[in-house]
Motif scaffolding. Structure first.
Motif, PDB file in Angstrom:
ATOM      1  N   GLU A 145       0.717  -1.193   0.008  1.00 12.19           N
ATOM      2  CA  GLU A 145       0.214  -0.152  -0.017  1.00 12.19           C
ATOM      3  C   GLU A 145       0.862   1.118   0.092  1.00 12.19           C
ATOM      4  OE1 GLU A 145      -4.371   1.058   1.996  1.00 12.19           O
ATOM      5  OE2 GLU A 145      -2.503   0.531   3.459  1.00 12.19           O
ATOM      6  N   GLU A 146       2.045   1.209   0.641  1.00 14.10           N
ATOM      7  CA  GLU A 146       2.918   2.491   0.811  1.00 14.10           C
ATOM      8  C   GLU A 146       3.638   2.656  -0.623  1.00 14.10           C
ATOM      9  OE1 GLU A 146       6.731   4.023   3.590  1.00 14.10           O
ATOM     10  OE2 GLU A 146       4.633   3.154   4.520  1.00 14.10           O
ATOM     11  N   ALA A 147       3.719   1.486  -1.191  1.00 19.52           N
ATOM     12  CA  ALA A 147       4.405   1.765  -2.616  1.00 19.52           C
ATOM     13  C   ALA A 147       3.584   1.900  -3.545  1.00 19.52           C
ATOM     14  CB  ALA A 147       5.008   0.176  -2.720  1.00 19.52           C
ATOM     15  N   GLY A 148       2.146   2.033  -3.194  1.00 20.60           N
ATOM     16  CA  GLY A 148       1.030   2.298  -4.373  1.00 20.60           C
ATOM     17  C   GLY A 148       0.828   1.419  -5.158  1.00 20.60           C
ATOM     18  N   GLU A 149       0.916  -0.099  -4.678  1.00 22.41           N
ATOM     19  CA  GLU A 149       1.041  -1.272  -5.712  1.00 22.41           C
ATOM     20  C   GLU A 149      -0.321  -2.093  -5.045  1.00 22.41           C
ATOM     21  OE1 GLU A 149       2.363  -1.447  -8.465  1.00 22.41           O
ATOM     22  OE2 GLU A 149       3.922   0.190  -8.661  1.00 22.41           O
ATOM     23  N   LEU A 150      -1.036  -1.755  -4.067  1.00 26.83           N
ATOM     24  CA  LEU A 150      -1.949  -2.580  -3.516  1.00 26.83           C
ATOM     25  C   LEU A 150      -3.209  -2.426  -4.296  1.00 26.83           C
ATOM     26  CD1 LEU A 150      -2.562  -4.903  -1.252  1.00 26.83           C
ATOM     27  CD2 LEU A 150      -3.173  -2.928   0.062  1.00 26.83           C
ATOM     28  N   PRO A 151      -3.893  -3.529  -4.962  1.00 27.67           N
ATOM     29  CA  PRO A 151      -4.962  -3.033  -5.611  1.00 27.67           C
ATOM     30  C   PRO A 151      -6.475  -2.836  -4.742  1.00 27.67           C
ATOM     31  CG  PRO A 151      -4.408  -5.349  -5.945  1.00 27.67           C
ATOM     32  CD  PRO A 151      -3.496  -4.598  -5.088  1.00 27.67           C
ATOM     33  N   GLU A 152      -6.235  -3.880  -3.581  1.00 27.15           N
ATOM     34  CA  GLU A 152      -7.267  -3.691  -2.561  1.00 27.15           C
ATOM     35  C   GLU A 152      -6.576  -4.595  -1.416  1.00 27.15           C
ATOM     36  OE1 GLU A 152     -10.567  -5.659  -4.618  1.00 27.15           O
ATOM     37  OE2 GLU A 152     -10.174  -7.454  -4.289  1.00 27.15           O
ATOM     38  N   ARG A 153      -7.294  -4.538  -0.339  1.00 31.46           N
ATOM     39  CA  ARG A 153      -7.020  -5.206   1.003  1.00 31.46           C
ATOM     40  C   ARG A 153      -7.512  -6.782   0.728  1.00 31.46           C
ATOM     41  NH1 ARG A 153      -3.027  -2.754   3.999  1.00 31.46           N
ATOM     42  NH2 ARG A 153      -3.541  -4.290   5.655  1.00 31.46           N
ATOM     43  N   SER A 154      -6.633  -7.640   1.108  1.00 34.30           N
ATOM     44  CA  SER A 154      -7.044  -9.052   0.836  1.00 34.30           C
ATOM     45  C   SER A 154      -7.398  -9.699   2.187  1.00 34.30           C
ATOM     46  CB  SER A 154      -5.601  -9.804   0.013  1.00 34.30           C
ATOM     47  OG  SER A 154      -6.057 -10.827  -0.446  1.00 34.30           O
TER      48      SER A 154
ATOM     49  N   LYS B 185      -9.847 -15.334   3.850  1.00 31.35           N
ATOM     50  CA  LYS B 185     -10.478 -15.976   2.797  1.00 31.35           C
ATOM     51  C   LYS B 185      -9.377 -16.513   1.689  1.00 31.35           C
ATOM     52  CE  LYS B 185     -13.152 -14.502  -1.607  1.00 31.35           C
ATOM     53  NZ  LYS B 185     -13.927 -13.583  -1.996  1.00 31.35           N
ATOM     54  N   TYR B 186      -7.930 -15.936   1.857  1.00 26.19           N
ATOM     55  CA  TYR B 186      -7.013 -16.419   0.863  1.00 26.19           C
ATOM     56  C   TYR B 186      -5.817 -17.001   1.536  1.00 26.19           C
ATOM     57  CZ  TYR B 186      -9.694 -13.455  -2.320  1.00 26.19           C
ATOM     58  OH  TYR B 186     -10.532 -12.850  -3.106  1.00 26.19           O
ATOM     59  N   VAL B 187      -5.795 -17.228   2.646  1.00 31.02           N
ATOM     60  CA  VAL B 187      -4.782 -18.003   3.463  1.00 31.02           C
ATOM     61  C   VAL B 187      -5.405 -19.114   4.235  1.00 31.02           C
ATOM     62  CG1 VAL B 187      -3.027 -17.770   5.301  1.00 31.02           C
ATOM     63  CG2 VAL B 187      -3.291 -15.918   3.814  1.00 31.02           C
ATOM     64  N   ASP B 188      -4.860 -20.448   3.922  1.00 33.13           N
ATOM     65  CA  ASP B 188      -5.521 -21.583   4.466  1.00 33.13           C
ATOM     66  C   ASP B 188      -4.257 -22.105   5.631  1.00 33.13           C
ATOM     67  OD1 ASP B 188      -6.131 -24.110   5.155  1.00 33.13           O
ATOM     68  OD2 ASP B 188      -6.967 -24.760   3.415  1.00 33.13           O
ATOM     69  N   THR B 189      -4.780 -21.841   6.911  1.00 28.77           N
ATOM     70  CA  THR B 189      -3.766 -22.255   7.913  1.00 28.77           C
ATOM     71  C   THR B 189      -3.882 -23.696   8.341  1.00 28.77           C
ATOM     72  OG1 THR B 189      -4.981 -21.534   9.670  1.00 28.77           O
ATOM     73  CG2 THR B 189      -3.521 -19.859   8.485  1.00 28.77           C
ATOM     74  N   THR B 190      -5.149 -24.161   8.083  1.00 24.69           N
ATOM     75  CA  THR B 190      -5.603 -25.703   8.342  1.00 24.69           C
ATOM     76  C   THR B 190      -4.245 -26.629   8.245  1.00 24.69           C
ATOM     77  OG1 THR B 190      -6.737 -26.096   6.688  1.00 24.69           O
ATOM     78  CG2 THR B 190      -7.994 -25.142   8.582  1.00 24.69           C
ATOM     79  N   ILE B 191      -3.794 -26.686   7.004  1.00 24.68           N
ATOM     80  CA  ILE B 191      -2.998 -27.668   6.604  1.00 24.68           C
ATOM     81  C   ILE B 191      -1.538 -27.342   7.531  1.00 24.68           C
ATOM     82  CG2 ILE B 191      -1.339 -28.463   4.707  1.00 24.68           C
ATOM     83  CD1 ILE B 191      -3.736 -27.645   2.902  1.00 24.68           C
ATOM     84  N   ALA B 192      -1.211 -26.267   7.420  1.00 25.60           N
ATOM     85  CA  ALA B 192       0.298 -26.088   8.397  1.00 25.60           C
ATOM     86  C   ALA B 192      -0.351 -26.342   9.900  1.00 25.60           C
ATOM     87  CB  ALA B 192       0.714 -24.388   8.177  1.00 25.60           C
ATOM     88  N   GLU B 193      -1.226 -25.979  10.292  1.00 22.42           N
ATOM     89  CA  GLU B 193      -1.606 -26.312  11.701  1.00 22.42           C
ATOM     90  C   GLU B 193      -1.622 -27.789  11.914  1.00 22.42           C
ATOM     91  OE1 GLU B 193      -5.048 -24.322  12.176  1.00 22.42           O
ATOM     92  OE2 GLU B 193      -4.236 -22.484  12.656  1.00 22.42           O
ATOM     93  N   THR B 194      -2.221 -28.610  10.986  1.00 23.24           N
ATOM     94  CA  THR B 194      -2.192 -30.057  11.194  1.00 23.24           C
ATOM     95  C   THR B 194      -0.994 -30.686  11.222  1.00 23.24           C
ATOM     96  OG1 THR B 194      -4.319 -30.236  10.097  1.00 23.24           O
ATOM     97  CG2 THR B 194      -3.186 -32.168  10.055  1.00 23.24           C
ATOM     98  N   VAL B 195       0.063 -30.213  10.352  1.00 24.45           N
ATOM     99  CA  VAL B 195       1.189 -31.124  10.334  1.00 24.45           C
ATOM    100  C   VAL B 195       2.319 -30.701  11.212  1.00 24.45           C
ATOM    101  CG1 VAL B 195       0.984 -31.191   7.697  1.00 24.45           C
ATOM    102  CG2 VAL B 195       2.488 -29.267   8.624  1.00 24.45           C
ATOM    103  N   THR B 196       2.029 -29.383  11.919  1.00 22.52           N
ATOM    104  CA  THR B 196       2.890 -28.824  13.048  1.00 22.52           C
ATOM    105  C   THR B 196       2.527 -29.208  14.544  1.00 22.52           C
ATOM    106  OG1 THR B 196       1.709 -26.697  13.013  1.00 22.52           O
ATOM    107  CG2 THR B 196       3.869 -26.857  11.599  1.00 22.52           C
ATOM    108  N   GLU B 197       1.335 -30.061  14.612  1.00 20.94           N
ATOM    109  CA  GLU B 197       0.728 -30.531  15.819  1.00 20.94           C
ATOM    110  C   GLU B 197       1.699 -31.492  16.291  1.00 20.94           C
ATOM    111  OE1 GLU B 197      -3.103 -31.649  15.086  1.00 20.94           O
ATOM    112  OE2 GLU B 197      -4.206 -29.640  15.130  1.00 20.94           O
TER     113      GLU B 197
END
Length: 331
Positions: free
Chosen positions: A305-314, A318-330
């Protein structure tokens, strides 16, 4: 599915002992992986391949180097790859254009910027104000290295477009050669070029953009949403192998790291590979787990955003799935 499944068939004509051995095997899965470039910055990936961690998860990796974020995402979207290894910002760019299906980030490989500020003259007690009125050979506009570089300069009271001469028209592959040929007083470089330049006396590391910018999901494994819907088990096995490599890279000796990574860098001595990897490890550039934290995701978007390159907040959820990483690190 884009993913090629190779079933290990057992013949029914074989005696019982062979049948027993076959039944213990899982289906062998071939995962087509597109990496944005070849870099020591991605050491845990190559370690997972060379140490057999993917093989132990019954995964064959078909690795292609696509040489550029645009080409990497094209491969992913055109069914040329199952998984892409590329900067997380590319998923933000693509998802903002409403693709047929969203791109999901599921495993983080590097957690900081990987570039270093190199000075032509060896700095004596370097201060950021030393860049005033200098010629700075930077990275491509809109790319994460350049956005991070500008972010760091601004937060050290340097206006990259007013306080120095910023050069951005040199292709990524030619930046190091351009500096070595005499262009610029300072340059922004990845490893192993930074270490090579120090060894050759061409330039000297003045500062680390990774240390200055803080944690960000700099390089991430991502895939289309259907990849997880159709074969979540493969994603789990892939991430489990990656996690083992992330642990290994923080435990291995420099000599072992150099030996393991050497097949992926034919023109670089093992000692240079080891030095570069240890430099990244010492500043914790390699993610220690595949989990992508929300704070790092937000920091990435602040930089864009500071660089003027962010089209919109993401949206992180919605776009990050943490369930897989959480499962393998348990544990």
């Amino acid at each position: 599915m884009k993913k090629s499944i190779k079933i290990l068939l057992c013949t029914m004509l074989t005696a019982g002992s062979m049948l027993a051995g076959c039944s213990s095997q899982q289906d062998k899965t071939t995962v087509e992986l597109a990496e944005v470039t070849r870099s020591i910055f991605y050491a845990p990936l190559y370690a997972a391949m060379e140490k057999g961690f993917f093989e132990e998860e019954n995964i064959d990796i078909e690795l292609t180097t696509t040489w550029g974020g645009d080409k990497t995402m094209t491969a992913l979207l055109s069914e040329g790859a199952d998984i892409a290894l590329v900067g997380a910002e590319t998923s933000i760019y693509v998802n903002s254009q409403d693709p047929a299906e969203p791109i999901i980030n599921f495993a983080m490989l590097t957690r900081t910027d990987g570039t270093f500020l190199m000075a032509r003259e060896e700095p004596d007690n370097f201060q950021w104000e030393d860049l005033n009125d200098s010629v700075f050979l930077g990275q491509r506009k809109g790319g994460m290295p350049q956005m991070t570089g500008e972010y760091v300069l601004k937060h050290n009271d340097i206006d990259p477009h007013e306080d120095l001469e910023l050069i951005q028209n040199v292709d990524f592959a030619n930046i190091a050669n351009s500096f070595a040929s005499g262009t610029g007083d300072y340059v922004q470089l990845f490893e192993p070029q930074a270490t090579k330049f120090e060894q050759e006396g061409i330039a000297h590391i003045a500062a680390s953009f990774g240390e200055e910018s803080g944690p960000i999901p700099y390089t991430v494994f991502m895939a289309e949403q259907s990849f997880f819907e159709n074969d979540e088990e493969t994603a789990l096995r892939f991430t489990r192998a990656l996690y083992r490599a992330q642990q290994w890279i923080y435990e291995a000796s420099p000599e072992e790291i150099g030996t393991v990574l050497a097949p992926y860098f034919d023109d670089t001595p093992e000692s240079t590979i080891a030095d570069a990897a240890v430099r990244y490890r010492s500043q914790r550039s390699y993610a220690e787990t595949p989990l992508l934290p929300e704070e790092a995701w937000n920091n990435l978007q602040n930089i864009m955003e500071e660089a003027g390159e962010l089209p919109e907040r993401s949206d992180y959820d919605k776009y990050v799935d943490t369930t897989i990483a959480e499962t393998v690190t348990e544990k």
